[in-house]
Design an enzyme around this catalytic site. Structure first.
Site, PDB file in Angstrom:
ATOM      1  CB  CYS A   1      -0.920  -0.013   1.220  1.00  0.00           C
ATOM      2  SG  CYS A   1      -1.918   1.465   1.360  1.00  0.00           S
TER       3      CYS A   1
ATOM      4  CB  CYS B   1      -0.525   2.578   4.000  1.00  0.00           C
ATOM      5  SG  CYS B   1      -2.074   1.928   3.402  1.00  0.00           S
ATOM      6  CG  ASP B   2       3.101   1.338   4.383  1.00  0.00           C
ATOM      7  OD1 ASP B   2       2.429   1.809   5.321  1.00  0.00           O
ATOM      8  OD2 ASP B   2       3.034   0.158   4.030  1.00  0.00           O
TER       9      ASP B   2
END
Lengths: 109, 315
Positions: free
Chosen positions: B135, B138-139
């Site tokens: 993701c 997300c990261d």
């Protein structure tokens, strides 16, 4: 203490590492969707574990050195400390039952 | 204590929440089980640009929360529990055992979705959350001014690779074939981005490092040549596998593990419906998942009318 308290790079050592109780730190950032979804669960746990665990949250955008020190590459990450030692890490969104289970394991160890 | 529902929905992604809107609005007692994130795959999608009605686009999480509010407005119950088994009882009802309880439902709609396919190479599991990610939204921010690799050649790989250039110094997209599968518009955007480079005919054979990821081992599938590429992050977008383990042995699955359903999302088991990414022949789009959820809920309602009669009158 109902809500997790904000902690920064500057206060991490005095608040978390020197905490009299085990400490859980929620590493989060404003842009992180799953962080926004886990935050209310962490707040509930904070109330349920009052007097047993100190709960904190750290904004990784504003405080880059603590996440770098612990090799955080994904958030939300919940880190659990006892006597200044990292005892457990939970990466990513997990349901409340999983978080409780993991927290209880670390507390019992 | 065993709780009874008219409709039990497994998975609170787009298909499941849409089914919940329809079933609860039809005044059926409706429960939705979710083991992780409400919204499923869209909860971690940065922007949704192709859902009709949002000409400026909308954040994935915000859209997921709107679906949830709409389902709860009509009385659907959301339970954060993982469904462990589904069984059809001799009386035709279904028994669902979750991590927290035992439930009965007259009809079941499985909208369990799909999850990221893993590469299956050494280091992938060990470094999850330590540089290995599925993701980018997300990261990605943890890779500011660092070099990262993206594995895959489809829309997701290119889309997320382009997103990663907001943070990373360089993004190397590694694809096992000579040509990308991604749509032309994304290919154009990726080729025009000077922070992105491509390695074709190449596979990752291992992910290595100390505390965190430091490098990947590569092999050229044409020449057999092996090499090492320094990277702080490995983002893997090589497709999806359906979450159909609950359905194995209960309904027929295709060779990819997707549940076979008819045009009304009905499986070979009466009263058991499957919708969204976990069914075969799905378009795997947000809007088609929503359409699937509605179709399944309407078919389930017809099934309930036949077996339980109409829902109780209001008030």
């Amino acid at each position: 203490m109902a809500e997790p308290r904000d902690v920064t790079d500057a206060t991490f050592e005095s608040e978390v590492l020197k905490s009299d109780l085990p400490a859980l730190v929620d590493f989060w950032a404003p842009w992180c969707g799953p962080c926004r979804m886990i935050a209310p669960i962490v707040a509930e746990l904070s109330a349920e574990y009052a007097g047993k665990v100190n709960f904190f949250k750290l904004n990784t955008d504003e405080n880059p050195s603590t996440p770098a020190k612990y090799g955080i590459r994904s958030i939300p990450s919940l880190l659990i400390f006892k006597n200044g030692q990292l005892k457990g890490t939970i990466v990513g969104f997990r349901p409340k039952s999983d978080l409780k289970k993991r927290l209880d394991e670390v507390l019992a160890s | 204590m065993t709780l009874e529902y008219d409709v039990a929905i497994v998975g609170a992604g787009v298909a499941g929440l849409t089914a919940a809107i329809y079933s609860s609005r039809a005044r059926r007692r409706t429960v939705v089980f979710e083991r992780e994130l409400v919204g499923g795959q869209i909860a971690t999608t940065d922007r949704v640009e192709n859902y009709p009605g949002f000409p400026e686009g909308i954040g994935g999480l915000e859209l997921a929360q709107r679906f949830q509010q709409q389902a709860e407005r009509f009385g659907a119950e959301l339970r954060y529990e993982s469904v462990e088994s589904i069984e059809r009882l001799p009386d035709g009802r279904f028994r669902l055992v979750t991590t927290a309880g035992d439930y009965r439902a007259a009809a079941v709609i499985v909208t369990a979705g799909a999850q990221h396919r893993k590469l299956g190479v050494p280091g992938e599991q060990e470094f999850a959350g330590k540089g290995v990610s599925y993701c980018a939204t997300c990261d990605g921010a943890f890779f500011r001014d660092q070099d990262v690799v993206v594995v895959g050649g489809g829309d997701a790989a290119l889309d997320e690779g382009i997103f990663l250039t907001r943070f990373a110094r360089s993004v190397t997209i590694i694809h096992r074939r000579a040509q990308l599968r991604a749509s032309a518009v994304l290919q154009q955007r990726a080729f025009a981005n000077e922070r992105i480079r491509f390695l074709f005919d190449t596979v990752v054979t291992a992910i290595e490092g100390g505390e965190v990821v430091e490098r990947v081992r590569l092999r050229n599938v044409r020449t057999g040549e092996e090499s090492v590429l320094p990277a702080a992050g490995v983002f893997i977008f090589i497709g999806q596998v359906p979450n159909s383990h609950l359905l194995a042995g209960l309904v027929e699955l295709d060779e990819g593990g997707h549940a076979k359903v008819d045009l009304e999302m009905q499986t070979s088991v009466p009263g058991l419906f499957v919708a969204g990414d976990v069914r075969w022949k799905a378009a795997r789009q947000l809007v088609s998942a929503a359409g699937d959820g509605a179709t399944a809920a309407i078919a389930a309602e017809r099934y309930l009318q036949e077996h339980l009669g109409p829902p109780p009158l209001e008030g």
